[in-house]
Motif scaffolding. Structure first.
Motif, PDB file in Angstrom:
ATOM      1  N   PRO A  73       1.177   7.982  -6.972  1.00 12.99           N
ATOM      2  CA  PRO A  73      -0.271   8.102  -7.130  1.00 12.99           C
ATOM      3  C   PRO A  73      -0.730   8.113  -8.594  1.00 12.99           C
ATOM      4  O   PRO A  73      -1.764   7.525  -8.917  1.00 12.99           O
ATOM      5  CB  PRO A  73      -0.616   9.420  -6.436  1.00 12.99           C
ATOM      6  N   TRP A  75       0.837  -1.200   0.000  1.00 13.01           N
ATOM      7  CA  TRP A  75       0.000   0.000   0.000  1.00 13.01           C
ATOM      8  C   TRP A  75       0.873   1.251   0.000  1.00 13.01           C
ATOM      9  O   TRP A  75       0.636   2.192  -0.769  1.00 13.01           O
ATOM     10  CB  TRP A  75      -0.929  -0.053   1.211  1.00 13.01           C
ATOM     11  N   ARG A 106       0.999   4.114  -2.844  1.00 11.04           N
ATOM     12  CA  ARG A 106       0.647   5.493  -2.514  1.00 11.04           C
ATOM     13  C   ARG A 106       1.754   6.449  -2.940  1.00 11.04           C
ATOM     14  O   ARG A 106       1.522   7.615  -3.208  1.00 11.04           O
ATOM     15  CB  ARG A 106       0.418   5.597  -1.007  1.00 11.04           C
TER      16      ARG A 106
END
Ligand SMILES: Nc1ncnc2c1ncn2[C@@H]1O[C@H](COP(=O)(O)OP(=O)(O)OP(=O)(O)O)[C@@H](O)[C@H]1O
Ligand SMILES: [Mg+2]
Lengths: 402, 226
Positions: A18, A11, A15
């Motif tokens: 993006p 994750w 992130r």
């Protein structure tokens, strides 16, 4: 490595990029949404058509003059020459079986209808009192054709709601004399039902007693005979009875076709089911395309993160863990993409349902499950190449940036 | 039994048709708790030796025993496990993961090893505190100075309590002041029992070690203790 940590690390990596992540989510979401929307359209069409046929009436058998091979090819092949006519007497004979509840002979034509200077050309059904029950129609006002001897008809008619408002407007229609062709009929009822029958809008028809219609159009034969069996289980018996009875009356020749509603329904069900599957397959290809995109973007990402992979190896990650880390990214991407796509797909199909209320849209459950499974599988399959490439990196070279 | 035992170790690279002999018949024994510096001209094989000792690379020929075990027989998983548990690396280029905070970088080896989060957090806090980095725990590498980054890297290298710390030019990217700080941290770790190997080009740093190796053309040409 714990599963929760694995997800968290992936994750964090997603992130960190993006733009890249959004692009891949979009690709996956479009694929899943396409599957959901297209299959929901196909399913909507299937439900619409089967619904139409179901509304024909239950336990219904349709008797058509002429023998056609409905099992073989698409075009009906007539065996022998001109088929014998189906007569009112044939219909009468069909009533004599425990398997048959109602028999409704039908003729169809069209005629000019006029009242008070207003004239329109409309479809005309010739029928008997039984038709109302066989077709599950409802009356808006008044009553349907009277029961009784088919050969001694009264000069009455029943009209559709649309025709009523166009011809009579605000004048009460019941009791008025309507001219149909060269005869006059008293309006005794207005149909309340909507829908279509043999492609004809039932709100826009005139229904006359069957013998009146036959002499109006000057035809000796029926267009078809609708037979309602007493129960679902007696459908076969009713069909056998119809064939042998008509054959007995037609010099031993079985020159009619008996269509059961079930056969029609299941044919349409199959056709539209296949259509929906095809649509799902076509949309499914976009999921594979999304998978290929994930693979390409992840290959770039692996080469950008080479030194990170070297570091992970130096601090104790075996190859398997590196594979897991990158695969988890691919699976997260495809899973979230699929969720977004599901939301968009359901939204889209709800929107279509709003725009075309007649179409009962809704994705079939198997398409939804398949879309998500294929999305995640495609993430796994196409993510495994970059993941294995990362795992195979030589840590010394990776760390040196050579 | 020595902690490390190299027995006629060769490391040969194939570059096109040519062979580069980065390590040439190297024999070396290191006891637990030693402090070694490795010096020598560029291309003499210092990094190759260090990578080999850290199980990031395998010898072309010869034997490498770590704690009496022949490492060349270990498979990928066992090697990775050994690196995670017994060996810490400090690199010239720090190699911190840019998206993770200082604390998360230090935590990473424990994450890979599957240690429970509660235990991880207290150990990270302790490690950062002992290196004077408590107030930088939430910073990402690009928000830290070079010296701070290298101290975070040292915290990461030692968080699993390894027995061997390998540092390849740990001060190469640092100014003298932060370089000295980093070396002092490493020496403190050695004083508490950690075996320390430092590759350096800086003679002033090299002579601080109790045992000094000099390499030339893939061979150890001098091995001095003071
Ligand atoms: N992956 C490789 N492929 C080919 N040759 C290599 C490889 N790695 C190292 N070498 C060669 O092995 C020799 C030793 O390299 P190594 O990196 O160990 O030197 P070093 O002593 O660390 O030098 P420096 O002080 O510049 O870091 C050099 O000649 C180098 O070119
Ligand atoms: Mg070097």
């Amino acid at each position: 490595m714990r599963a929760s940590d694995l997800l968290r690390q992936s994750w964090l990596a997603l992130r960190r990029a993006p733009g890249r992540t959004a692009l891949l989510l979009l690709a996956m979401a479009i694929g899943v949404a396409a599957v959901v929307v297209l299959t929901s359209l196909g399913e909507g069409a299937r439900r619409y058509v089967t619904g139409e046929f179901a509304s024909l009436g239950t336990n219904l058998l349709i008797v058509i003059p002429g023998r056609s091979e409905t099992t073989g090819g698409a075009p009906a092949i007539f065996v022998g020459q001109t088929p014998r006519d189906l007569t009112l007497d044939d219909a009468r004979a069909l009533q004599r079986s425990y398997a048959v509840r109602r028999v409704a002979p039908v003729v169809i034509g069209s005629a000019a209808v006029s009242w008070g200077g207003l004239e329109r050309e409309v479809p005309v059904f010739g029928a008997t009192a039984e038709l109302l029950a066989v077709r599950h129609w409802e009356m808006g006002s008044g009553r349907f054709l009277p029961a009784g001897d088919w050969d001694r008809p009264s000069s009455v008619c029943v009209i559709g709601e649309k025709l009523r408002s166009e011809i009579f407007g605000n004048t009460p229609a019941l009791g008025q004399w309507l001219r149909v062709g060269d005869r006059r009929f008293r309006v005794i009822g207005v149909l309340g039902s909507e829908g279509r029958s043999i492609g004809i809008d039932v709100q826009d028809i005139v229904i006359l007693p069957v013998t009146q219609a036959m002499s109006l159009f000057d035809v000796p034969s029926l267009f078809r005979i609708l037979v309602e069996a007493t129960s679902r289980d007696s459908m076969d018996a009713a069909a056998r009875f119809i064939r042998s009875t008509v054959a007995g009356r037609h010099q031993g020749e079985e020159d009619i076709t008996v269509i059961t509603q079930d056969a029609v329904l299941s044919t349409f069900d199959r056709v539209f089911g296949a259509l929906t599957m095809t649509l799902a397959g076509i949309a499914g290809i976009s999921l594979v395309v999304a998978g290929v995109l994930i693979m390409n973007v992840m290959l770039v990402s692996v080469s950008q993160r080479t030194s990170e992979v070297g570091l992970l190896k130096a601090i104790g990650a075996p190859r398997r863990q590196i594979v897991q880390l990158f695969l988890a990214e691919a699976v997260l991407l495809s899973m979230f993409g699929a969720l977004i796509g599901l939301a968009a797909g359901y939204g889209g199909s709800a929107l279509i349902g709003e725009l075309y209320p007649a179409l009962p849209v809704g994705p079939p459950w198997w398409a939804v499950v398949a879309a998500v499974v294929v999305a995640v599988a495609s993430g796994l399959v196409f993510g495994s190449l970059p993941a294995r490439r990362a795992a195979r990196l030589d840590p010394v070279i990776a760390l040196a940036g050579r | 039994m020595p902690m490390i035992e190299l027995d006629k170790v060769d490391r040969v690279f194939e570059v096109g048709d040519e062979q580069v002999r980065a390590l040439d018949q190297v024999d070396l024994q290191i006891e637990a708790g030693e402090y070694l510096s490795i010096m020598g001209p560029s291309g003499s094989g210092k990094s190759t030796l260090l990578n080999l000792l850290g199980l990031l690379d395998r010898p072309t020929a010869g034997r490498y025993l770590l704690d009496g075990r022949d490492t060349t027989r270990l498979d990928d998983r066992e090697q990775a496990l050994t690196r995670g548990e017994k060996i810490g690396f400090v690199f010239q280029a720090f190699h911190l993961v840019p998206r993770l905070t200082a604390a998360e970088n230090v935590e990473l080896p424990m994450v890979l090893a599957g240690i429970a989060p509660g235990l991880r957090h207290s150990r990270v806090a302790e490690a950062l505190a002992s290196l004077g980095l408590s107030d930088r725990a939430g910073h990402r590498p690009d928000q830290l100075s070079g010296g701070q980054r290298q101290r975070v890297a040292i915290a990461r290298a030692t968080i699993m309590a390894p027995e061997l710390l390998l540092a390849d030019e740990p001060t190469g990217n640092l100014d003298t002041h932060s370089g000295d700080e980093v070396i002092e941290v490493l020496e403190q770790l050695n004083a508490s029992g950690l075996t320390l190997l430092v590759v350096t080009h800086d003679p002033q740093l090299g002579v601080r070690a109790r045992r000094q190796l000099k390499m030339v053309d893939g061979r150890i040409v001098r091995d001095e203790r003071r």
